[in-house]
Motif scaffolding. Structure first.
Motif, mmCIF file in Angstrom:
data_model
loop_
_atom_site.group_PDB
_atom_site.id
_atom_site.type_symbol
_atom_site.label_atom_id
_atom_site.label_comp_id
_atom_site.label_asym_id
_atom_site.label_seq_id
_atom_site.Cartn_x
_atom_site.Cartn_y
_atom_site.Cartn_z
ATOM 1 N N ILE A 1 0.864 -1.182 0.000
ATOM 2 C CA ILE A 1 0.000 0.000 0.000
ATOM 3 C C ILE A 1 0.898 1.228 0.000
ATOM 4 C CG2 ILE A 1 -1.889 1.218 1.119
ATOM 5 C CD1 ILE A 1 -2.581 -1.349 2.565
ATOM 6 N N ASP A 2 0.795 2.035 -1.028
ATOM 7 C CA ASP A 2 1.633 3.220 -1.190
ATOM 8 C C ASP A 2 0.875 4.451 -0.724
ATOM 9 O OD1 ASP A 2 3.305 5.254 -1.924
ATOM 10 O OD2 ASP A 2 3.416 4.721 -4.039
ATOM 11 N N TRP B 1 -8.191 6.493 -4.542
ATOM 12 C CA TRP B 1 -7.419 5.298 -4.212
ATOM 13 C C TRP B 1 -7.776 4.213 -5.233
ATOM 14 C CZ3 TRP B 1 -11.460 7.377 -1.661
ATOM 15 C CH2 TRP B 1 -12.606 6.595 -1.461
ATOM 16 N N ALA B 2 -6.804 3.359 -5.530
ATOM 17 C CA ALA B 2 -7.009 2.372 -6.595
ATOM 18 C C ALA B 2 -6.182 1.126 -6.342
ATOM 19 C CB ALA B 2 -6.637 2.976 -7.953
ATOM 20 N N GLY B 3 -6.670 0.006 -6.871
ATOM 21 C CA GLY B 3 -5.947 -1.258 -6.801
ATOM 22 C C GLY B 3 -5.293 -1.565 -8.136
ATOM 23 N N MET C 1 -1.744 -1.094 -3.946
ATOM 24 C CA MET C 1 -2.747 -0.035 -3.906
ATOM 25 C C MET C 1 -2.038 1.288 -3.711
ATOM 26 S SD MET C 1 -5.641 0.509 -0.943
ATOM 27 C CE MET C 1 -7.248 0.134 -1.580
ATOM 28 N N ILE C 2 -2.585 2.322 -4.340
ATOM 29 C CA ILE C 2 -2.059 3.679 -4.178
ATOM 30 C C ILE C 2 -3.221 4.588 -3.800
ATOM 31 C CG2 ILE C 2 -0.995 5.660 -5.343
ATOM 32 C CD1 ILE C 2 0.490 3.720 -7.136
ATOM 33 N N GLY C 3 -2.956 5.528 -2.899
ATOM 34 C CA GLY C 3 -3.966 6.509 -2.541
ATOM 35 C C GLY C 3 -3.345 7.888 -2.395
ATOM 36 N N GLU C 4 -4.159 8.909 -2.618
ATOM 37 C CA GLU C 4 -3.716 10.291 -2.440
ATOM 38 C C GLU C 4 -4.882 11.132 -1.937
ATOM 39 O OE1 GLU C 4 -0.293 10.763 -5.946
ATOM 40 O OE2 GLU C 4 -2.126 11.951 -6.031
ATOM 41 N N VAL C 5 -4.550 12.209 -1.239
ATOM 42 C CA VAL C 5 -5.554 13.172 -0.781
ATOM 43 C C VAL C 5 -5.079 14.570 -1.147
ATOM 44 C CG1 VAL C 5 -6.916 14.028 1.155
ATOM 45 C CG2 VAL C 5 -6.059 11.667 1.191
ATOM 46 N N HIS C 6 -5.932 15.332 -1.799
ATOM 47 C CA HIS C 6 -5.606 16.710 -2.168
ATOM 48 C C HIS C 6 -6.761 17.610 -1.757
ATOM 49 C CE1 HIS C 6 -2.102 15.402 -4.436
ATOM 50 N NE2 HIS C 6 -2.854 14.451 -4.939
ATOM 51 N N ASN C 7 -6.520 18.389 -0.706
ATOM 52 C CA ASN C 7 -7.560 19.267 -0.167
ATOM 53 C C ASN C 7 -8.817 18.447 0.168
ATOM 54 O OD1 ASN C 7 -5.860 21.516 -0.440
ATOM 55 N ND2 ASN C 7 -6.430 21.732 -2.590
ATOM 56 N N ILE D 1 7.332 1.843 -7.050
ATOM 57 C CA ILE D 1 6.548 0.730 -6.502
ATOM 58 C C ILE D 1 5.785 0.014 -7.613
ATOM 59 C CG2 ILE D 1 4.543 0.206 -5.041
ATOM 60 C CD1 ILE D 1 5.637 2.370 -3.110
ATOM 61 N N ASN D 2 5.222 0.777 -8.540
ATOM 62 C CA ASN D 2 4.515 0.165 -9.663
ATOM 63 C C ASN D 2 5.428 -0.770 -10.441
ATOM 64 O OD1 ASN D 2 2.203 0.322 -11.892
ATOM 65 N ND2 ASN D 2 4.160 0.567 -12.927
ATOM 66 N N ASP D 3 6.590 -0.282 -10.821
ATOM 67 C CA ASP D 3 7.470 -1.068 -11.676
ATOM 68 C C ASP D 3 7.973 -2.314 -10.959
ATOM 69 O OD1 ASP D 3 6.992 0.993 -13.385
ATOM 70 O OD2 ASP D 3 9.052 1.739 -13.459
ATOM 71 N N ALA D 4 8.276 -2.179 -9.664
ATOM 72 C CA ALA D 4 8.757 -3.329 -8.899
ATOM 73 C C ALA D 4 7.644 -4.353 -8.678
ATOM 74 C CB ALA D 4 9.312 -2.863 -7.556
ATOM 75 N N CYS D 5 6.456 -3.882 -8.354
ATOM 76 C CA CYS D 5 5.336 -4.798 -8.116
ATOM 77 C C CYS D 5 4.913 -5.513 -9.400
ATOM 78 C CB CYS D 5 4.148 -4.044 -7.528
ATOM 79 S SG CYS D 5 4.342 -3.608 -5.787
ATOM 80 N N MET D 6 4.958 -4.811 -10.512
ATOM 81 C CA MET D 6 4.631 -5.455 -11.778
ATOM 82 C C MET D 6 5.655 -6.539 -12.099
ATOM 83 S SD MET D 6 1.808 -4.027 -12.611
ATOM 84 C CE MET D 6 1.595 -4.739 -14.245
#
Length: 270
Positions: free
Chosen positions: A125-126, A160-162, A149-155, A137-142
């Motif tokens: 989980i990034d 978030w996505a799998g 999973m990656i998530g971000e928060v902006h304001n 992380i994407n390239d290594a996990c692939m």
């Protein structure tokens, strides 16, 4: 791995949820998750993963606790200021759930160490909220066949996505690189950070992880979710696998830090 009598007591209310049960709790105990980032988004993620009974939790963060960040990192206390996030997070989490093994990793995730960090992990989980780290992380996990999973928060808005999770339809699993155009639409780098939006997003992410571990079909597979907390607008997007992008990623493998645009920080002497 079978649960002890103490664990059965500790998790009895979660076990009682329809569709969960002892078998699911044992499955959680057998799961090893690496979380990158113990900041505003990582804090609720590691708190709820730990309290849910995930067996092994690796916490990778090289940063220290700052006073101005505590409004969105409530796992920490004032006496923790200037101490390492990963180490203090592991200590706090153990205090509420000694059944999970919490491993603080005081390091920056980078091309030189990512493959070693992935060894033995079932899921990544990034929570770094850093595009260069996402790409590493994407390239290594692939390359290693690891779901992540990656998530971000902006304001007021989060997403978030799998990734690298094949849907039940038989379609190919998408990568983070397949969704760059979509994720760019959600980025708003205006100043300001609200604590509650990070907490709420982290809990939504963990909810999807628990469903994934439980075998709920297609909750994370090729899906990107977003939430606008200001207007209470929740959206679900389908991510489509780009075969050419994935083939190129696998062919090139891990790039250099410079190629990722990753600023390398000195290793921590602790």
């Amino acid at each position: 791995m079978a649960l002890s009598e103490k664990e059965l007591q500790h998790f009895k209310h979660a076990i009682a949820v329809p569709g969960m049960g002892v078998a699911m709790q044992e499955k959680l105990k057998d799961t090893r998750i690496l979380v990158v980032g113990a900041g505003g988004l990582g804090c609720p993620v590691i708190q709820y993963l730990s309290s849910s009974g995930v067996g092994v939790l690796g916490i990778a963060d090289y940063g220290v606790i700052n006073d101005e960040d505590m409004h969105r990192q409530p796992i920490f206390q004032v006496q923790d200021l200037r101490k390492h996030k990963a180490k203090m997070a592991a200590s706090r989490l153990w205090a509420s759930n000694p059944f999970t093994k919490h491993y603080p990793l005081l390091l920056q995730v980078k091309p030189q160490n990512i493959l070693q960090l992935l060894e033995g992990m079932d899921f990544v989980i990034d929570c770094s909220q850093n595009i260069a780290t996402h790409l590493v992380i994407n390239d290594a996990c692939m390359a290693q066949g690891k779901p992540f999973m990656i998530g971000e928060v902006h304001n007021w808005v989060s997403w978030w996505a799998g990734y690298n999770i094949a849907p039940a339809s038989g379609d190919a699993a998408a990568s983070y690189r397949c969704s760059l155009e979509l994720t760019d639409e959600y980025r708003n780098f205006d100043a300001g950070i609200i604590g509650v939006t990070h907490g709420a997003t982290g809990m939504m992410m963990v909810n999807e992880i628990l469903k994934y571990i439980a075998g709920v079909p297609d909750g994370l597979a090729n899906k990107l979710y977003s939430m606008n907390y200001l207007h209470n607008a929740y959206l679900s997007h389908t991510i489509y696998s780009n075969a050419a992008v994935i083939a190129d990623t696998l062919e090139k493998g891990l790039l250099t830090a410079e190629e990722y645009g990753l600023d390398i920080v000195p290793d921590i002497e602790d």
